[in-house]
Design an enzyme around this catalytic site. Structure first.
Site, PDB file in Angstrom:
ATOM      1  CG  HIS A  85      -6.109   8.449   4.331  1.00 36.84           C
ATOM      2  ND1 HIS A  85      -7.091   7.574   4.742  1.00 36.84           N
ATOM      3  CD2 HIS A  85      -4.941   7.803   4.525  1.00 36.84           C
ATOM      4  CE1 HIS A  85      -6.519   6.446   5.173  1.00 36.84           C
ATOM      5  NE2 HIS A  85      -5.214   6.565   5.051  1.00 36.84           N
ATOM      6  NE  ARG A 109     -14.264   5.896   5.110  1.00 41.35           N
ATOM      7  CZ  ARG A 109     -13.333   5.000   5.413  1.00 41.35           C
ATOM      8  NH1 ARG A 109     -12.285   5.345   6.142  1.00 41.35           N
ATOM      9  NH2 ARG A 109     -13.437   3.750   5.021  1.00 41.35           N
ATOM     10  CB  THR A 124      17.616 -12.094 -20.516  1.00 44.52           C
ATOM     11  OG1 THR A 124      18.550 -11.079 -20.843  1.00 44.52           O
ATOM     12  CG2 THR A 124      17.996 -12.788 -19.218  1.00 44.52           C
ATOM     13  CG  ASN A 157      -8.610   4.374   3.055  1.00 39.10           C
ATOM     14  OD1 ASN A 157      -9.214   5.113   2.270  1.00 39.10           O
ATOM     15  ND2 ASN A 157      -9.041   4.118   4.280  1.00 39.10           N
ATOM     16  CD  GLN A 178     -10.429  -3.075   6.849  1.00 44.74           C
ATOM     17  OE1 GLN A 178     -11.017  -2.081   6.410  1.00 44.74           O
ATOM     18  NE2 GLN A 178      -9.506  -2.977   7.795  1.00 44.74           N
ATOM     19  CE  LYS A 197      16.302  -8.614 -22.592  1.00 45.58           C
ATOM     20  NZ  LYS A 197      17.765  -8.528 -22.382  1.00 45.58           N
TER      21      LYS A 197
HETATM   22  O1  LIG Z   1     -11.928   1.431   5.764  1.00 43.37           O
HETATM   23  C1  LIG Z   1     -11.021   1.633   6.581  1.00 43.37           C
HETATM   24  N1  LIG Z   1     -10.390   0.584   7.175  1.00 43.37           N
HETATM   25  C2  LIG Z   1      -9.402   0.748   8.092  1.00 43.37           C
HETATM   26  O2  LIG Z   1      -8.836  -0.257   8.628  1.00 43.37           O
HETATM   27  C3  LIG Z   1      -9.025   2.059   8.420  1.00 43.37           C
HETATM   28  N2  LIG Z   1      -8.104   2.581   9.272  1.00 43.37           N
HETATM   29  C4  LIG Z   1      -8.190   3.943   9.163  1.00 43.37           C
HETATM   30  O3  LIG Z   1      -7.436   4.748   9.772  1.00 43.37           O
HETATM   31  N3  LIG Z   1      -9.151   4.294   8.269  1.00 43.37           N
HETATM   32  C5  LIG Z   1      -9.695   3.142   7.798  1.00 43.37           C
HETATM   33  N4  LIG Z   1     -10.673   2.913   6.901  1.00 43.37           N
END
Ligand SMILES: O=c1[nH]c(=O)c2[nH]c(=O)[nH]c2[nH]1
Length: 295
Positions: free
Chosen positions: A257, A177, A58, A255, A229, A11
């Site tokens: 943007h 950024r 369930t 990420n 990363q 469930k």
């Molecule tokens: O921190 C980031 N890692 C990426 O692997 C990546 N690739 C991307 O286009 N921007 C970013 N920024």
């Protein structure tokens, strides 16, 4: 010739609310959660031979979650998840594993007239505390705790350069950024041999959650980020060092943007590079960066 290679059922989206009333203090605590249960075991004949004699309905699973919520503490969710998962494995001898997922929804106490209100709460953000508890016969209970959906943004203190520049690359290298993500961070505990070991560990669960949240937020804010990363790896390292009973930490970070908008077409307006102030937040596509770090 075909065969049933894998089977589990249960469930999902069982919504549960529990109130704790402290009559002496005149205060109440509330917990709201969404629970999912999946069972595995000797259930193949229900698929292959229409044999429902092996089926815990369930609907019964839903009822069981309600009853266990009445009879046992629902906090911390690691304990309740383990209680529910262990119940199914202990109760039905043909069920060898139970997977329980819990999403805890926030109800944060209101401050009214400068004081904590005894029984009124508000939704303080969309992030949730999640737990997956898997009880397996002869093995014990595996628990993964998580923070999910914690939306964060920093308006500077993040760069991304030095990546592969080839005939497919168009992304400019940037030393400054916007960095924004919705944090999914999980930490897997060493296997608990049985439910009693989970009970003994109870104080550690809230401590770990507080540490993981604090490490995530502080590292996000303070790290001069070279990439998602690298920043997430630093978070993992710190959580592993703060919580000894955790064997692995994982992150999944989209990420989100924010694109600069070139406005030079309008009377030469400067809005790129160091002059950028107005950006276009993007919903898709988005990067998705994941890792697991273990000892
Ligand atoms: O921190 C980031 N890692 C990426 O692997 C990546 N690739 C991307 O286009 N921007 C970013 N920024």
């Amino acid at each position: 010739m075909v065969k049933l290679s894998a089977a589990r059922y249960g469930k999902d989206n069982i919504r549960v609310y529990k109130v704790y009333r402290d009559k002496e203090a005149g205060t109440q605590e509330v917990v709201e959660m969404t629970v999912g249960v999946l069972l595995l075991g000797e259930i193949d004949t229900s698929y292959t031979e229409a044999d429902n004699s092996v089926v815990v309905a369930t609907d019964t699973m839903k009822n069981t979650v309600y009853v266990l919520a009445k009879q046992h503490p629902v906090s911390p969710p690691e304990l309740f998840g383990s209680t529910v998962a262990s119940h199914f494995v202990d109760t039905y001898k043909h069920i060898h594993s139970a997977q329980v997922k819990i999403i805890v929804h926030k109800w944060t106490r209101m401050t009214v007239d400068g004081k904590p209100h005894p029984h009124s709460f508000f939704r303080d953000g969309a992030d949730t505390r999640n737990v997956e508890a898997v009880a397996t016969e002869g093995k014990g209970v595996d628990v993964r705790s998580a923070i999910a959906g914690l939306l964060v943004l920093k308006s500077t203190g993040s760069a991304f350069h030095g990546f592969i520049r080839d005939e497919y690359a168009t992304l400019p290298e940037v030393s400054d950024r916007i960095l924004s993500t919705s944090v999914d961070c999980g930490w897997a505990w060493e296997t608990f041999p049985n439910l009693k070991d989970v009970k003994d560990a109870v104080p550690k669960f809230d401590d770990a959650w507080n540490s993981a949240r604090q490490i995530t937020v502080e590292t996000f804010a303070k790290d001069n980020s070279a990439s998602v990363q690298n920043t997430m790896y630093k978070m993992c390292e710190q959580i592993l060092s703060a919580v000894p009973m955790v064997k692995a930490v994982d992150y999944s970070l989209p990420n989100k943007h924010y694109f600069e908008i070139d406005m030079s077409w309008h009377k030469g307006l400067k809005n790129t590079g160091k002059d950028a102030e107005v950006y276009a937040p993007q919903s898709d596509p988005n990067g998705l960066i994941e890792c697991t770090v273990s000892r």
